[in-house]
Scaffold this motif. Sequence first.
Motif, PDB file in Angstrom:
ATOM      1  N   THR A  13      33.835  -0.978  39.170  1.00  0.00           N
ATOM      2  CA  THR A  13      33.645  -1.254  40.602  1.00  0.00           C
ATOM      3  C   THR A  13      32.184  -1.156  41.027  1.00  0.00           C
ATOM      4  OG1 THR A  13      34.092   1.062  41.135  1.00  0.00           O
ATOM      5  CG2 THR A  13      35.965  -0.472  41.218  1.00  0.00           C
ATOM      6  N   GLN A  14      31.315  -0.640  40.170  1.00  0.00           N
ATOM      7  CA  GLN A  14      29.896  -0.519  40.497  1.00  0.00           C
ATOM      8  C   GLN A  14      29.070  -1.698  40.009  1.00  0.00           C
ATOM      9  OE1 GLN A  14      29.630   3.471  38.588  1.00  0.00           O
ATOM     10  NE2 GLN A  14      28.470   3.971  40.421  1.00  0.00           N
ATOM     11  N   LEU A  15      29.675  -2.669  39.369  1.00  0.00           N
ATOM     12  CA  LEU A  15      28.932  -3.768  38.753  1.00  0.00           C
ATOM     13  C   LEU A  15      29.020  -5.044  39.585  1.00  0.00           C
ATOM     14  CD1 LEU A  15      30.074  -3.265  35.075  1.00  0.00           C
ATOM     15  CD2 LEU A  15      27.979  -2.426  36.153  1.00  0.00           C
ATOM     16  N   VAL A  16      27.917  -5.778  39.633  1.00  0.00           N
ATOM     17  CA  VAL A  16      27.839  -7.088  40.280  1.00  0.00           C
ATOM     18  C   VAL A  16      27.233  -8.055  39.273  1.00  0.00           C
ATOM     19  CG1 VAL A  16      26.807  -8.419  42.152  1.00  0.00           C
ATOM     20  CG2 VAL A  16      27.559  -6.084  42.563  1.00  0.00           C
ATOM     21  N   PHE A  17      27.853  -9.222  39.129  1.00  0.00           N
ATOM     22  CA  PHE A  17      27.390 -10.232  38.188  1.00  0.00           C
ATOM     23  C   PHE A  17      26.974 -11.480  38.951  1.00  0.00           C
ATOM     24  CE2 PHE A  17      30.247  -7.472  35.981  1.00  0.00           C
ATOM     25  CZ  PHE A  17      29.640  -7.286  34.748  1.00  0.00           C
ATOM     26  N   SER A  18      25.940 -12.140  38.454  1.00  0.00           N
ATOM     27  CA  SER A  18      25.394 -13.309  39.130  1.00  0.00           C
ATOM     28  C   SER A  18      25.211 -14.446  38.132  1.00  0.00           C
ATOM     29  CB  SER A  18      24.054 -12.946  39.755  1.00  0.00           C
ATOM     30  OG  SER A  18      23.385 -14.088  40.182  1.00  0.00           O
ATOM     31  N   ASP A  19      25.447 -15.668  38.596  1.00  0.00           N
ATOM     32  CA  ASP A  19      25.188 -16.842  37.768  1.00  0.00           C
ATOM     33  C   ASP A  19      25.022 -18.041  38.693  1.00  0.00           C
ATOM     34  OD1 ASP A  19      24.734 -18.305  35.508  1.00  0.00           O
ATOM     35  OD2 ASP A  19      26.789 -18.246  34.779  1.00  0.00           O
ATOM     36  N   GLU A  20      24.437 -19.092  38.152  1.00  0.00           N
ATOM     37  CA  GLU A  20      24.261 -20.293  38.942  1.00  0.00           C
ATOM     38  C   GLU A  20      24.952 -21.459  38.263  1.00  0.00           C
ATOM     39  OE1 GLU A  20      20.538 -22.684  38.888  1.00  0.00           O
ATOM     40  OE2 GLU A  20      19.751 -20.961  37.830  1.00  0.00           O
ATOM     41  N   SER A  21      25.238 -22.472  39.060  1.00  0.00           N
ATOM     42  CA  SER A  21      25.842 -23.688  38.563  1.00  0.00           C
ATOM     43  C   SER A  21      25.286 -24.842  39.383  1.00  0.00           C
ATOM     44  CB  SER A  21      27.362 -23.610  38.700  1.00  0.00           C
ATOM     45  OG  SER A  21      27.962 -24.744  38.109  1.00  0.00           O
ATOM     46  N   ALA A  22      25.409 -26.053  38.856  1.00  0.00           N
ATOM     47  CA  ALA A  22      24.885 -27.219  39.565  1.00  0.00           C
ATOM     48  C   ALA A  22      25.918 -28.338  39.534  1.00  0.00           C
ATOM     49  CB  ALA A  22      23.578 -27.685  38.941  1.00  0.00           C
ATOM     50  N   TYR A  23      25.810 -29.246  40.475  1.00  0.00           N
ATOM     51  CA  TYR A  23      26.728 -30.366  40.587  1.00  0.00           C
ATOM     52  C   TYR A  23      25.962 -31.609  40.991  1.00  0.00           C
ATOM     53  CZ  TYR A  23      30.265 -33.512  42.358  1.00  0.00           C
ATOM     54  OH  TYR A  23      31.033 -34.617  42.573  1.00  0.00           O
ATOM     55  N   ASP A  24      26.283 -32.721  40.344  1.00  0.00           N
ATOM     56  CA  ASP A  24      25.860 -34.042  40.782  1.00  0.00           C
ATOM     57  C   ASP A  24      26.978 -35.019  40.417  1.00  0.00           C
ATOM     58  OD1 ASP A  24      25.556 -34.702  38.083  1.00  0.00           O
ATOM     59  OD2 ASP A  24      23.408 -34.359  38.105  1.00  0.00           O
ATOM     60  N   LYS A  51      22.619 -37.012  44.494  1.00  0.00           N
ATOM     61  CA  LYS A  51      22.065 -35.729  44.935  1.00  0.00           C
ATOM     62  C   LYS A  51      22.583 -34.607  44.047  1.00  0.00           C
ATOM     63  CE  LYS A  51      21.405 -36.762  49.790  1.00  0.00           C
ATOM     64  NZ  LYS A  51      21.728 -36.374  51.164  1.00  0.00           N
ATOM     65  N   ARG A  52      21.711 -33.666  43.760  1.00  0.00           N
ATOM     66  CA  ARG A  52      22.076 -32.510  42.953  1.00  0.00           C
ATOM     67  C   ARG A  52      22.134 -31.284  43.860  1.00  0.00           C
ATOM     68  NH1 ARG A  52      21.784 -31.239  37.621  1.00  0.00           N
ATOM     69  NH2 ARG A  52      21.399 -29.074  37.084  1.00  0.00           N
ATOM     70  N   PHE A  53      23.181 -30.507  43.723  1.00  0.00           N
ATOM     71  CA  PHE A  53      23.346 -29.275  44.477  1.00  0.00           C
ATOM     72  C   PHE A  53      23.454 -28.113  43.502  1.00  0.00           C
ATOM     73  CE2 PHE A  53      24.843 -32.553  47.289  1.00  0.00           C
ATOM     74  CZ  PHE A  53      24.270 -32.199  48.496  1.00  0.00           C
ATOM     75  N   THR A  54      22.839 -27.006  43.843  1.00  0.00           N
ATOM     76  CA  THR A  54      22.891 -25.798  43.027  1.00  0.00           C
ATOM     77  C   THR A  54      23.545 -24.695  43.841  1.00  0.00           C
ATOM     78  OG1 THR A  54      20.851 -26.439  41.912  1.00  0.00           O
ATOM     79  CG2 THR A  54      21.518 -24.153  41.699  1.00  0.00           C
ATOM     80  N   ILE A  55      24.421 -23.938  43.181  1.00  0.00           N
ATOM     81  CA  ILE A  55      25.056 -22.792  43.820  1.00  0.00           C
ATOM     82  C   ILE A  55      24.766 -21.551  42.990  1.00  0.00           C
ATOM     83  CG2 ILE A  55      27.254 -23.265  42.674  1.00  0.00           C
ATOM     84  CD1 ILE A  55      28.606 -21.966  45.156  1.00  0.00           C
ATOM     85  N   ILE A  69      24.015 -22.065  48.508  1.00  0.00           N
ATOM     86  CA  ILE A  69      24.063 -23.446  48.043  1.00  0.00           C
ATOM     87  C   ILE A  69      22.837 -24.152  48.575  1.00  0.00           C
ATOM     88  CG2 ILE A  69      25.330 -25.625  48.097  1.00  0.00           C
ATOM     89  CD1 ILE A  69      27.869 -23.987  48.640  1.00  0.00           C
ATOM     90  N   GLN A  70      22.180 -24.902  47.704  1.00  0.00           N
ATOM     91  CA  GLN A  70      21.013 -25.654  48.149  1.00  0.00           C
ATOM     92  C   GLN A  70      20.973 -27.000  47.457  1.00  0.00           C
ATOM     93  OE1 GLN A  70      17.820 -23.021  46.858  1.00  0.00           O
ATOM     94  NE2 GLN A  70      17.204 -24.543  45.354  1.00  0.00           N
ATOM     95  N   GLU A  71      20.321 -27.949  48.096  1.00  0.00           N
ATOM     96  CA  GLU A  71      20.129 -29.253  47.482  1.00  0.00           C
ATOM     97  C   GLU A  71      18.977 -29.163  46.502  1.00  0.00           C
ATOM     98  OE1 GLU A  71      19.196 -33.872  48.716  1.00  0.00           O
ATOM     99  OE2 GLU A  71      19.950 -32.495  50.247  1.00  0.00           O
ATOM    100  N   GLY A  72      19.145 -29.743  45.335  1.00  0.00           N
ATOM    101  CA  GLY A  72      18.120 -29.699  44.300  1.00  0.00           C
ATOM    102  C   GLY A  72      18.310 -28.507  43.379  1.00  0.00           C
ATOM    103  N   SER A  73      17.385 -28.357  42.469  1.00  0.00           N
ATOM    104  CA  SER A  73      17.448 -27.264  41.501  1.00  0.00           C
ATOM    105  C   SER A  73      16.935 -25.966  42.108  1.00  0.00           C
ATOM    106  CB  SER A  73      16.620 -27.606  40.266  1.00  0.00           C
ATOM    107  OG  SER A  73      17.145 -28.743  39.637  1.00  0.00           O
ATOM    108  N   MET A  74      17.407 -24.864  41.579  1.00  0.00           N
ATOM    109  CA  MET A  74      16.975 -23.546  42.035  1.00  0.00           C
ATOM    110  C   MET A  74      15.882 -23.044  41.105  1.00  0.00           C
ATOM    111  SD  MET A  74      19.311 -20.167  42.723  1.00  0.00           S
ATOM    112  CE  MET A  74      19.976 -20.776  44.258  1.00  0.00           C
ATOM    113  N   ASN A  75      14.778 -22.587  41.667  1.00  0.00           N
ATOM    114  CA  ASN A  75      13.711 -22.006  40.855  1.00  0.00           C
ATOM    115  C   ASN A  75      13.672 -20.494  41.073  1.00  0.00           C
ATOM    116  OD1 ASN A  75      12.296 -21.546  43.270  1.00  0.00           O
ATOM    117  ND2 ASN A  75      11.221 -23.503  43.102  1.00  0.00           N
TER     118      ASN A  75
END
Length: 110
Positions: A13-24, A51-55, A69-75
């Motif tokens: 319950t103390q852990l948080v995990f993060s990841d990104e994904s993209a869609y076009d 258009k490419r979206f990144t989440i 969520i944003q349009e384009g790639s995430m840096n």
Amino acid sequence: MNFIVHMSQYSPTQLVFSDESAYDRRTLSRRYGWNLKGRRACKPTFFVRGKRFTIEGALCLNGLLAYAIQEGSMNSNDYFYFIEHILVNIFHYFYKYFFSNYIITKCNIY
């Protein structure tokens, strides 16, 4: 092995995990397929990706904690903004530092 020993001191319950994904428009296209023997597999598909979206999402044991969520790639600047302004604010206001660890997957791009 050190990582496993280190992480075993925390409860799930103390852990948080993060990841990104993209869609076009090409996201659902497959590179390989199958057909009858002797016949080439083919499928009409989009040539232009559109258009490419990144989440970017953060998950905890209870489900989705935060997302952006944003349009384009995430840096890296976009990712740090997500951490500092979205995720940390959720920690402060809703969970009162309940989470102790934040696990970043695929962090080689950051």
